[in-house]
Design an enzyme around this catalytic site. Structure first.
Site, PDB file in Angstrom:
ATOM      1  N   CYS A 261     -81.222  35.622-117.339  1.00 48.44           N
ATOM      2  CA  CYS A 261     -81.689  36.480-118.424  1.00 48.44           C
ATOM      3  C   CYS A 261     -80.645  36.727-119.504  1.00 48.44           C
ATOM      4  O   CYS A 261     -80.964  36.751-120.690  1.00 48.44           O
ATOM      5  CB  CYS A 261     -82.217  37.799-117.870  1.00 48.44           C
ATOM      6  SG  CYS A 261     -80.962  38.910-117.187  1.00 48.44           S
TER       7      CYS A 261
ATOM      8  N   ASP B   8     -88.435  39.084-125.415  1.00 49.20           N
ATOM      9  CA  ASP B   8     -87.804  38.658-124.157  1.00 49.20           C
ATOM     10  C   ASP B   8     -88.063  37.179-123.953  1.00 49.20           C
ATOM     11  O   ASP B   8     -89.210  36.749-123.811  1.00 49.20           O
ATOM     12  CB  ASP B   8     -88.379  39.471-122.997  1.00 49.20           C
ATOM     13  CG  ASP B   8     -87.555  39.335-121.726  1.00 49.20           C
ATOM     14  OD1 ASP B   8     -86.714  38.419-121.656  1.00 49.20           O
ATOM     15  OD2 ASP B   8     -87.750  40.149-120.803  1.00 49.20           O
TER      16      ASP B   8
ATOM     17  N   TYR C 108     -79.324  39.082-108.775  1.00 46.15           N
ATOM     18  CA  TYR C 108     -79.508  40.239-109.643  1.00 46.15           C
ATOM     19  C   TYR C 108     -80.983  40.533-109.888  1.00 46.15           C
ATOM     20  O   TYR C 108     -81.343  41.598-110.366  1.00 46.15           O
ATOM     21  CB  TYR C 108     -78.764  40.043-110.964  1.00 46.15           C
ATOM     22  CG  TYR C 108     -79.499  39.219-111.998  1.00 46.15           C
ATOM     23  CD1 TYR C 108     -80.190  39.817-113.034  1.00 46.15           C
ATOM     24  CD2 TYR C 108     -79.497  37.823-111.948  1.00 46.15           C
ATOM     25  CE1 TYR C 108     -80.850  39.067-113.980  1.00 46.15           C
ATOM     26  CE2 TYR C 108     -80.147  37.062-112.884  1.00 46.15           C
ATOM     27  CZ  TYR C 108     -80.835  37.685-113.907  1.00 46.15           C
ATOM     28  OH  TYR C 108     -81.502  36.942-114.843  1.00 46.15           O
TER      29      TYR C 108
END
Length: 775
Positions: free
Chosen positions: A348, A434, A607
């Site tokens: 990300c 995003d 994560y």
């Protein structure tokens, strides 16, 4: 002056189709068929174009030989000067390396060009038409083509979204023209050509094409551009700053990591334009920053259209580059341009950093934003549901295998700044996009732009993808434990302190900290009201009313008797190589004995919250007297976790307990990263453009074992092009040191960024500011 219709200028040879004319069957019976009437019309059009082509060729040949009545005095363009450097300074684009070979402009601003003609220009006799064309099929009606007649005037003015051009000065054989582009024109590469002729003849006899690329960018300096940003400091940060930070770590210990955005490097603009060509965004819509931002969120990932980078989260990067090994966007874009294939690999923060590079390159104000404890709601329920069996082990996928909700330790997206005329007043400003491929949006892996204000207020009905983003920052986390006495086999256990959207971080405007995180800006309050406040609950219930699947989950049954207090002690900071404790404080607040079953576990995780390895598990059954307290503790040693860690060295601890007498259930979880040593960077000697310099990169190995297969990546805009090197092994608790020579290319304050990786220890990073003097 105003834009003229394109029909006033006859076509030239370069504007005509070149296919061979089809053979026409003149039979009346055949020609009366609808399909053949269409072909006949096309044939007639082709013949007319062909005739015009032959006529133009004839006139041009006569003009060159001086055999017509007017051509010998017609003004012809022999050379076009674009004033690239001068225009770049006026348009805030002089930092782009391509500004020396291409004209880089911001829409809405005026720019100058100069023409060198074969004879002095006479405004009473000569006509100059300037054509600006965008995309493969430029059309005036779609705004992708403009035709301007450049007559005498003081200044060009773009009115009602139209191009304009005036001749501001004509001296001997030089003509200076000022051109005004509209503040809503399309973004990308425009082509320019200039046609000249005599006013009384109304026919172009000479066309000069400008071979140089003309890049048109968004303009945050122009108040009529939707991306207008009035504050100079914010423009410097969100448009012009080419090195920044992406925050990772945990909400208790946010860790900013340097990233070289490098939006001014030579490969970036061509790469960005190429990526936009892969998007589904029509050329006529490329002036709309709302649609541009949405397209960018799609093309950064490779999920649909073969975009820039490939995402991977399983820890195996053997056939590519590990996401945490990158130092900036430039090496990724260079590899993409060399190979023409999506680059491996990204997660990300890499997707987000690349999005910053592309947005800032195009003039769209952009920043990276990190949401700590970020929910991934897979079924649009506005909740994150986790299920555990009677032993306290998580049931992956839930009872029926279809629930894959998760909480990422952190998630990095982007905010872009723009007005939103498609939404009610008050929902402009920062918009969330995003590029990390998570969920499909209108059949593509993309997300946003979602108004930050809409997310804060729970207005999930506004475009685009607002419900998904709202869940990321404000979903409720629900734990369910296997319970044979429940009618559906599970009972809900309360989660006390593990809230979604615990902290939202970005870089502070104008601040810069190479050695720490004093430049961190907590912006949580812009995305959600204080956790548990009346405003926050109102936003949640407002969102629930607009989401059918959330209704049942938010209508929870009343809690049972809860007279035992549990508290999982959060771990703030553990350095790599140190032991840590799992601790639960328990207090029996009742007047009776309580029997308690408890399980403590610790796991290494990605994560994204996905469990990788079990580090330790402890369980027990014990009795507590009335009004008594007890501490449960389980210690995890370095040798129990060192070989089982994955990316970011993240560890999740989880506790679950049941009270036999009251059927009270409780569960809580927490995660934290192990702190790694920083990579120290020291530059020796005077640093000046073109002169040799050295930089030394070093850190101390915190492990009692050697580091093998060691590599270092480094880069610095204006200092050093991206470089990847293999280095020698590092001894147990030994010192790593590497020295690199470089020659600075540009003066000013520059950043060096580097990362170190090995088989045993990865993602050791650092940065340093280098002040480069002019030669």
């Amino acid at each position: 002056m105003t834009t003229q219709a394109a029909s006033g200028c006859s076509a030239t040879v370069d504007e005509l189709p070149c296919e061979r004319p089809a053979k026409v069957n003149s039979s009346p019976k055949i020609m009366n068929r609808p399909g053949n009437r269409t072909r006949a019309t096309a044939q007639a059009t082709y013949v007319n174009n062909l005739r015009t082509n032959f006529t133009n060729n004839f006139i041009n040949r006569r003009a060159l030989s001086g055999e017509t009545g007017f051509a010998e005095s017609c003004c012809k363009v022999e050379f076009v000067e674009l004033y690239k450097s001068e225009n770049a300074k006026r348009h805030y684009t002089d930092q782009y390396e391509l500004s020396e070979e291409s004209l880089i402009l911001r829409r809405g601003f005026k720019f100058f060009i100069a023409l060198r003609t074969n004879r002095p220009f006479d405004s009473d006799r000569d006509e100059i038409r300037i054509f600006m064309e965008f995309g493969p099929k430029p059309l005036v009606a779609k705004g992708t083509k403009a035709v301007m007649i450049a007559g005498p005037g003081e200044t060009a003015e773009s009115n009602n979204g139209r191009w304009d051009a005036v001749v501001t000065n004509a001296s001997e054989n030089d003509v200076i023209i000022e051109i005004a582009s509209p503040p809503n024109c399309q973004i990308g590469i425009w082509r320019c050509s200039i046609a000249t002729g005599l006013i009384e003849n109304k026919r172009a006899v000479s066309v000069k094409k400008v071979e140089d690329d003309i890049y048109m960018l968004l303009n945050p300096w122009h108040e009529n551009d939707l991306v207008y940003l009035s504050n100079d400091d914010e423009r410097n940060e969100y448009v012009l700053n080419d090195v920044g930070k992406v925050w990772m770590g945990s909400y208790k210990e946010p860790k900013g990591r340097r990233w070289v955005f490098g939006q001014f490097e030579d490969v970036v603009l061509p790469c960005t334009i190429l990526l936009l060509e892969l998007s589904d965004l029509p050329h006529e819509d490329r002036g709309n920053p709302i649609l541009l931002a949405r397209a960018i969120s799609a093309v950064v990932n490779d999920a649909d259209e073969g975009g820039l980078v490939i995402g991977r989260w399983d820890g195996d990067y053997s056939d590519g580059t590990s996401p945490y090994a990158w130092t900036g966007s430039l090496p990724i874009m260079e590899e993409y341009m060399r190979t023409g294939e999506p680059v491996a690999y990204a997660q990300c923060w890499v997707f987000s950093a690349l999005t910053v590079t592309i947005c800032r390159a195009l003039g769209l104000p952009c920043r990276t934003t990190t949401n700590y404890v970020s929910a991934h709601d897979t079924n649009s329920s506005l909740t994150v549901d986790k299920y555990f069996d009677y032993r306290g082990e998580e049931i992956v996928g839930g009872p029926d295998g279809s629930c894959h909700d998760s909480c990422w330790n952190f998630h990095v997206w982007n905010d872009v700044w723009m007005s939103r005329p498609d939404l009610p007043r008050g929902y402009g400003g920062w918009q969330i996009i995003d590029a990390t491929p998570q969920e499909m949006s209108e059949s593509m892996m993309r997300c946003g732009p979602a108004s930050v204000e809409a997310v804060r207020k729970g207005q999930v009905g506004f475009l685009y993808d607002t419900p998904f983003v709202f869940s990321e920052v404000n979903a409720d986390v629900c734990h369910f434990k296997e319970d044979p006495q429940s009618h559906w086999g599970f009972s809900r256990s309360r989660t006390n302190q593990y809230h979604v959207g615990r902290r939202i971080i970005t870089k502070m405007v104008g601040a810069d900290d190479d050695n720490g995180d004093s430049d961190m800006w907590d912006v949580t309050g812009f995305y959600k009201s204080a956790e548990g406040s009346r405003e926050e609950r109102m936003a949640v219930f407002n969102a629930v009313r607009g989401t059918d699947r959330a209704h049942a989950l938010y209508d929870f049954p009343a809690e049972g008797q809860e007279d035992v207090f549990f508290d999982l002690v959060e771990i703030d900071k553990i350095h790599f190589g140190q032991p840590f404790d799992l601790t639960v404080n328990i207090e029996n607040r009742s007047n009776e004995v309580r029997n308690i079953d408890a399980v403590l576990t610790s796991d290494s995780i990605f994560y994204t919250g996905v469990t990788v390895h079990r580090l330790k598990r402890a369980e027990g059954h014990f009795q507590m007297e009335p009004h008594s307290s007890q501490i449960l503790r389980c210690q995890v040693l370095p040798e129990e976790y060192e070989s089982k860690l994955v990316d970011h060295s993240l560890i999740k601890i989880h506790a679950i307990a049941t009270v036999s007498q009251t059927r009270q259930t409780w569960s809580e979880e927490d995660d934290f990263p192990l702190i790694k040593p920083p990579l120290d960077i020291k530059v020796d000697g005077r640093t000046a453009v073109g002169e040799p310099c050295t930089a030394t990169f070093s850190f101390t190995n915190p492990l009692n074992r050697p580091l093998t297969n060691c590599t270092i990546r480094l880069e610095g805009p204006g200092l050093q092009y991206p470089k990847f090197l293999k280095t020698s092994d590092v001894d147990p608790n030994g010192e790593f040191s590497y020295t690199e020579s470089f020659h600075p290319r540009r003066p000013g304050d520059r950043k060096f960024v580097a990362t170190f990786s090995s088989d045993q220890l990865a993602d050791i990073s650092g940065s340093a500011t280098v002040t480069v003097e002019s030669p």
